[in-house]
Write a protein that holds these residues in place. Structure first.
Motif, short mmCIF file in Angstrom:
data_model
loop_
_atom_site.label_atom_id
_atom_site.label_comp_id
_atom_site.label_asym_id
_atom_site.label_seq_id
_atom_site.Cartn_x
_atom_site.Cartn_y
_atom_site.Cartn_z
N ARG A 160 -4.62 -1.41 -4.88
CA ARG A 160 -3.49 -0.73 -4.25
C ARG A 160 -2.97 0.40 -5.13
NH1 ARG A 160 -5.21 -2.95 -0.52
NH2 ARG A 160 -4.18 -4.30 1.00
N GLY A 172 0.77 -1.23 0.00
CA GLY A 172 0.00 0.00 0.00
C GLY A 172 0.80 1.28 0.00
N GLN A 206 -0.02 3.31 -3.09
CA GLN A 206 -1.36 3.83 -2.90
C GLN A 206 -1.34 5.09 -2.04
OE1 GLN A 206 -3.94 1.21 -0.62
NE2 GLN A 206 -5.70 1.74 -1.92
#
Length: 313
Positions: A312, A242, A245
């Motif tokens: 993600r 992540g 992201q």
């Protein structure tokens, strides 16, 4: 004393320093060796506790290519330090260049950038950047950064940074844009922020395949070379956990803060990327495709769609 032509364009070099005594002197010498003048040196020291202060004091005393100003950095990391320099209302020049504390510049680094920028419409934000020559701590050649083949556009910039800030030089129009954008928002990194904002505002970015900087690789580099297989593996891990992201969320928030500075086409891309980050999978994939976003390699493009599939992005 350096010879300075009275009508020569001024270049401001924005130098970020933090505990840089080990390599700072050779870098400053490579700035002195630049074939253009005047060069105004703006140094933001982010709270160094080593011998950097002594080196910078001597630099102020001996700098003869233009003016030299030292500033106290915000003490919040390299991105915040460069942001403070970008947003500084006192910095005025025809061309602006970023500078790290541990690299080595070729003598014609600024001259090559200015030659391209001078041929562009001065009213259009324009940014020059290059690949880098990777060097070891002793200055020996290790290799080169990746040579990216695809055209620099906002559709690429929104999801990938292609050049280090240490290679970047911008014209006055781009500097004014970046000063306002940096006043409104912080950012993940100054180089990525400049690439996004200049292309997003309808400006021009030139990525030169000719490396004119030695990008020193050492243990204290905050950002190093990214072309090795271990580096690629780290990026995959970063994506799945992540990190990418989070970066994208940060960038999108910054772009939203600068909405009125962007073109309608750029705004449309942003909205598509936002749609690609939430909702049902088919809609996410469709939005990503319609955005036209891309990375510079096939593997990079595959990574984008994998990121979208696992949510993600």
């Amino acid at each position: 004393m350096s010879r300075i032509e009275p009508d020569a364009p001024r270049t401001a070099v924005l130098l970020s320093v933090y505990n840089g005594e080990r390599f700072l002197l050779p870098q400053i010498q490579s700035l002195k060796n630049q074939t253009v003048a005047p060069i105004d040196l703006w140094i933001s020291d982010d709270g160094s506790s080593d011998g950097s202060d002594k080196i910078l004091t001597e630099t102020e005393r001996l700098w003869d290519k233009g003016t030299c100003r030292r500033l106290a950095g915000p003490r919040d990391g390299f991105a915040a330090n460069f942001r403070a320099l970008l947003a500084n209302p006192d910095i005025e020049a025809d061309y602006i260049a970023f500078c790290d504390q541990d690299d080595l510049w070729d003598e014609d680094k600024l001259a090559a950038a200015i030659a391209w920028l001078a041929a562009e419409d001065p009213k259009t934000p324009s940014l020059y950047c290059t690949r880098t020559r990777l060097i070891a701590e002793d200055g020996s050649l290790l290799g080169y950064s990746p040579l990216f083949p695809r055209t620099p556009t906002f559709q690429n910039a929104i999801l990938q940074s292609i050049a280090g800030g240490n290679t970047m030089v911008m014209n006055k129009a781009a500097h004014e844009l970046m000063r306002e954008a940096s006043r409104r928002s912080d950012f993940v990194s100054h180089d990525w922020w400049c690439y996004m904002m200049v292309t997003g505002a309808g400006g021009r970015v030139h990525y030169s395949p000719e490396a004119r900087i030695g990008y020193r690789q050492h243990g204290r580099n905050l950002v190093g070379a990214n072309s090795s297989w271990p580096a690629r593996l780290r990026r995959v891990t970063f994506l799945t956990k992540g990190g990418f992201q989070d970066w994208n969320a940060h960038n999108l928030a910054g772009l939203r803060a600068c909405w009125d500075l962007l073109t309608p086409d750029a705004r449309n891309v942003i909205e598509r990327i936002e749609q690609a980050r939430s909702g049902a999978l088919p809609k996410r994939l469709s939005a990503l495709w319609k955005s036209g976003a891309y990375r510079q390699t096939v593997y990079g493009d595959i990574g984008l769609y994998v990121g979208c599939i696992i949510n993600r992005l």
